[in-house]
Enzyme design. Structure first.
Site, PDB file in Angstrom:
ATOM      1  N   ASP A 103       0.858  -1.180   0.000  1.00  0.00           N
ATOM      2  CA  ASP A 103       0.000   0.000   0.000  1.00  0.00           C
ATOM      3  C   ASP A 103       0.899   1.236   0.000  1.00  0.00           C
ATOM      4  O   ASP A 103       1.841   1.324   0.791  1.00  0.00           O
ATOM      5  CB  ASP A 103      -0.876  -0.012   1.263  1.00  0.00           C
ATOM      6  CG  ASP A 103      -2.308   0.346   0.967  1.00  0.00           C
ATOM      7  OD1 ASP A 103      -2.524   1.456   0.444  1.00  0.00           O
ATOM      8  OD2 ASP A 103      -3.210  -0.460   1.273  1.00  0.00           O
ATOM      9  N   GLU A 121      -6.491   4.090  -5.929  1.00  0.00           N
ATOM     10  CA  GLU A 121      -7.800   4.196  -5.287  1.00  0.00           C
ATOM     11  C   GLU A 121      -8.371   5.588  -5.531  1.00  0.00           C
ATOM     12  O   GLU A 121      -7.698   6.580  -5.276  1.00  0.00           O
ATOM     13  CB  GLU A 121      -7.671   3.952  -3.774  1.00  0.00           C
ATOM     14  CG  GLU A 121      -9.026   3.916  -3.100  1.00  0.00           C
ATOM     15  CD  GLU A 121      -9.020   4.430  -1.660  1.00  0.00           C
ATOM     16  OE1 GLU A 121      -9.895   4.028  -0.894  1.00  0.00           O
ATOM     17  OE2 GLU A 121      -8.146   5.255  -1.313  1.00  0.00           O
ATOM     18  N   HIS A 164     -11.305  -3.419   2.846  1.00  0.00           N
ATOM     19  CA  HIS A 164     -11.288  -3.141   4.282  1.00  0.00           C
ATOM     20  C   HIS A 164     -12.092  -1.893   4.658  1.00  0.00           C
ATOM     21  O   HIS A 164     -12.141  -1.538   5.826  1.00  0.00           O
ATOM     22  CB  HIS A 164      -9.832  -2.967   4.720  1.00  0.00           C
ATOM     23  CG  HIS A 164      -9.184  -1.796   4.033  1.00  0.00           C
ATOM     24  ND1 HIS A 164      -8.981  -1.766   2.668  1.00  0.00           N
ATOM     25  CD2 HIS A 164      -8.741  -0.612   4.512  1.00  0.00           C
ATOM     26  CE1 HIS A 164      -8.443  -0.606   2.341  1.00  0.00           C
ATOM     27  NE2 HIS A 164      -8.277   0.112   3.437  1.00  0.00           N
ATOM     28  N   ASP A 165     -12.675  -1.215   3.683  1.00  0.00           N
ATOM     29  CA  ASP A 165     -13.413   0.023   3.949  1.00  0.00           C
ATOM     30  C   ASP A 165     -14.913  -0.127   3.773  1.00  0.00           C
ATOM     31  O   ASP A 165     -15.644   0.863   3.899  1.00  0.00           O
ATOM     32  CB  ASP A 165     -12.954   1.131   2.981  1.00  0.00           C
ATOM     33  CG  ASP A 165     -11.514   1.575   3.230  1.00  0.00           C
ATOM     34  OD1 ASP A 165     -11.068   1.504   4.389  1.00  0.00           O
ATOM     35  OD2 ASP A 165     -10.866   1.996   2.263  1.00  0.00           O
ATOM     36  N   ASP A 197      -3.098   4.627  -2.315  1.00  0.00           N
ATOM     37  CA  ASP A 197      -4.180   5.117  -1.466  1.00  0.00           C
ATOM     38  C   ASP A 197      -4.601   6.541  -1.830  1.00  0.00           C
ATOM     39  O   ASP A 197      -3.753   7.416  -1.986  1.00  0.00           O
ATOM     40  CB  ASP A 197      -3.642   5.104  -0.022  1.00  0.00           C
ATOM     41  CG  ASP A 197      -4.695   5.391   1.009  1.00  0.00           C
ATOM     42  OD1 ASP A 197      -5.557   4.535   1.211  1.00  0.00           O
ATOM     43  OD2 ASP A 197      -4.653   6.482   1.612  1.00  0.00           O
TER      44      ASP A 197
HETATM   45  C1  GLC Z   1      -8.138   4.930   1.916  1.00  0.00           C
HETATM   46  C2  GLC Z   1      -7.985   3.655   2.709  1.00  0.00           C
HETATM   47  C3  GLC Z   1      -8.642   3.832   4.029  1.00  0.00           C
HETATM   48  C4  GLC Z   1      -7.945   4.951   4.756  1.00  0.00           C
HETATM   49  C5  GLC Z   1      -7.909   6.230   3.923  1.00  0.00           C
HETATM   50  C6  GLC Z   1      -6.922   7.198   4.473  1.00  0.00           C
HETATM   51  O1  GLC Z   1      -9.437   5.214   1.620  1.00  0.00           O
HETATM   52  O2  GLC Z   1      -8.493   2.578   1.983  1.00  0.00           O
HETATM   53  O3  GLC Z   1      -8.655   2.665   4.798  1.00  0.00           O
HETATM   54  O4  GLC Z   1      -8.622   5.216   5.950  1.00  0.00           O
HETATM   55  O5  GLC Z   1      -7.526   5.996   2.596  1.00  0.00           O
HETATM   56  O6  GLC Z   1      -5.622   6.746   4.267  1.00  0.00           O
END
Ligand code: GLC
Ligand code: CA
Length: 573
Positions: free
Chosen positions: A114, A268, A344-345, A214
């Site tokens: 990540d 993402e 995970h979100d 991310d």
């Molecule tokens: C992304 C991650 C998430 C995190 C956020 C801040 O959305 O997937 O889990 O809280 O970024 O880093």
């Protein structure tokens, strides 16, 4: 940009398929804290993952995506990084991590890490030096003057509350799109960009195979940080998403680091349209191979997005098919797509898109069939392969997630609700914590996740839903995943074949074909708890070979057009 290379695209379509290992791969996402605890402290760790490499190999996955394992004070479970080049103590050592990498590579699996570079932890050395205005670090973050009771602009944090916090030390405000412990890096500063690139190269040199990036569409902020539309769901988003220099920054990262290695990258992008997503893909754009875009996951949002107090949770299959098809046509066919429903979100996929009670096994297998037969690279989130479900949270104290807690507090502060009780249903529908309960390995205490006390409660249903049980049962959800992965490895058509939607208006069936050369595969999914009939005039499935199905097929009616609840069949025509 896509409009510039339409000629190239047409050409590419005419020529042979553009083979890439990452297109043929199936990815497995690990949330280390909740995967497997090797030393009894209740926290999943890297040696715990290494113990399960054989398990992942048996399942058949090709790539592991590891959520952050870097040193972190864990305000956001590792997404607040204190040191990019160190492993979190609770997770083990760098030697442990190297052993994991070696074990994966020894089995021909790859590892992607990540990359969290929109922000760091407020405990990162860069931020600590920036607070003290030390040398080159002074402008490493977004600092603004202003009186301590009035933030510099009206942007809101994605986790609730203002996107600014006041630092008494420097007597200035700093920007944080996420939690106050996650200050945003100032990418306008070339030194920041250089430091980030150095760090990326450092990891690539250690032998990793790529990154999941991310919140990557947020890294460029416009000059002046103008106020956002105060009525928008995320105030400021129109300014900080896809900012003015985003493509330039990403291109430079690519040219100076990734381009020198054989990698895969997935970005993402929250709250992004399919058109916008496409702008990031393609060879001369930003070096990103594929994107997590969330349009299909918005299908069950209420009118004000996921945190709408009313109107959440309902969705129509016809809408879902339309969104998925758009992404297949405009992203997967032109470039490539990251295929996922869970991570995970977000809540557990079988609870959200299937039926986690009566048709638990059937619907989980149907969803698997869907994920693994579209065009793109499928991502399996830990526990999906055994049909792990949402948990039940009765009080705010039972929750851990910084976002869920922040959002509930924001609603209370805004006077929208008086207590947690009023949003308990919503929280139990969408909390990120559902995905973070420990992996259910067996029916031993704490689901075999730990010999100690788990950091976060195990879902009560672990006695029925666990890996041991799934491995002994012949027709388990796990076996279905395993078969689908191996079919994908065998049939190029499932990877590269053209996608065509059938019966767009059918309210229960999601049916499509995948075609490559003279091979045609048909996927028919009864995405409902009522039987229905498959009848597509120009398709004759009666003589087709069934490659896989989640129900027993009777010899009398081998290719019946009657579909039982959540029945999913994969045919070769
Ligand atoms: C992304 C991650 C998430 C995190 C956020 C801040 O959305 O997937 O889990 O809280 O970024 O880093
Ligand atoms: Ca541990």
């Amino acid at each position: 940009m896509i409009h510039d290379n339409s000629e190239m695209t047409t050409q590419r379509r005419r020529t042979d398929i553009d083979r890439q290992w990452w297109k043929e791969a199936v990815v497995y996402q690990i949330y280390p804290r909740s995967f497997n605890d090797s030393n009894g402290d209740g926290i999943g760790d890297i040696p715990g993952i290494t113990e399960k490499v054989g398990y992942l190999d048996d399942l058949g996955v090709d790539v592991v995506w590891l959520c952050p394992v870097y040193d972190s004070p864990n305000h956001d479970n590792g997404y607040d990084i204190r040191d990019y080049r160190a492993i979190m103590d609770e997770f083990g050592t760098m030697a442990d991590w190297e052993e994991l990498l070696d074990e994966l590579h020894a089995r021909d699996m790859r590892l992607i890490m990540d990359l969290v570079v929109n922000h760091t932890s407020s405990e990162h050395e860069w931020f600590q030096r920036s607070r003290r205005r030390e040398g080159k670090y002074e402008e490493y973050y977004y600092w603004r003057d202003g009186s301590p009771d009035e933030p510099p602009n009206n942007w809101q944090s994605i986790f609730g509350g203002p996107a600014w916090s006041y630092d008494d030390n420097r007597e200035q405000w700093y920007l944080h799109l996420f939690d106050e412990n996650q200050p945003d890096l100032n990418w306008r500063n070339p030194d920041v960009r250089e430091d980030v690139k150095e760090m990326i190269t450092w990891w690539l040199e250690k032998g990793i195979d790529g990154f999941r990036m991310d919140a990557i569409n947020f890294i460029s902020k416009p000059e002046g940080l103008p106020d956002g539309d105060p009525d928008a769901r995320l105030v400021g988003h129109e300014h900080y998403a896809h900012g003015p220099h985003i493509h330039e920054y990403l291109q430079a990262v690519y040219d100076d680091t990734l381009a020198n290695y054989d990698t895969m990258t997935v970005g993402e992008m929250g709250g992004t349209s399919i058109d916008k997503t496409a702008e990031y893909l393609g060879e001369r754009n930003s070096g990103l191979d594929m994107m997590f875009q969330f349009n299909h996951l918005a299908v069950d949002d209420g009118p004000n997005g996921p945190w709408s107090l009313d109107g959440w949770g309902a969705w129509e299959l016809t809408d879902f098919k339309e969104i998925v098809t758009r992404a297949q046509d405009e992203l997967a066919a032109e470039f490539w797509e990251a295929l996922f429903l869970g991570n995970h979100d977000v809540p557990r996929i079988v609870s959200r898109f299937g039926d986690d009670e009566e048709y638990h096994e059937e619907s989980a297998a149907l969803i698997a069939t869907f994920l693994l037969t579209l065009r793109g690279t499928p991502y399996i989130y830990q526990g999906e392969e055994i049909g792990m479900t949402n948990a039940e949270f009765d009080t705010l104290d039972e929750l851990d997630d910084v976002m869920t807690i922040g959002k509930v507090e924001e609603l209370i502060e805004a006077g929208a609700i008086d207590s947690f009780e009023e949003v308990r249903g919503l929280v139990n529908y969408l909390s990120r914590d559902h995905a973070r309960t420990p992996m259910q390995w067996s029916d031993d205490p704490h689901a075999g996740f730990t010999d100690g006390e788990p950091w976060f409660g195990v879902n009560d249903n672990y006695r029925d839903i666990n890996v041991d049980a799934a491995l002994t049962e012949e027709n388990s959800i796990w076996r279905h995943y395993q078969s689908l992965i191996s079919l994908r490895h065998e049939l190029d058509t499932l990877v590269y074949g053209a996608y065509e939607l059938l019966l767009p208006d059918h309210e229960q069936l999601f049916a499509y074909t995948r075609t490559l050369g003279d091979e045609e595969v048909l996927v028919v999914l009864n995405w409902s708890d009522e039987p229905t009939t498959f009848d597509a005039a120009d398709i004759d499935s009666s003589s087709a070979e069934i490659l896989l199905s989640n129900y027993e097929q009777s010899p009398e009616n081998p290719h019946g057009r009657e579909f039982r609840p959540y029945e999913a069949i994969l045919y070769r025509l």
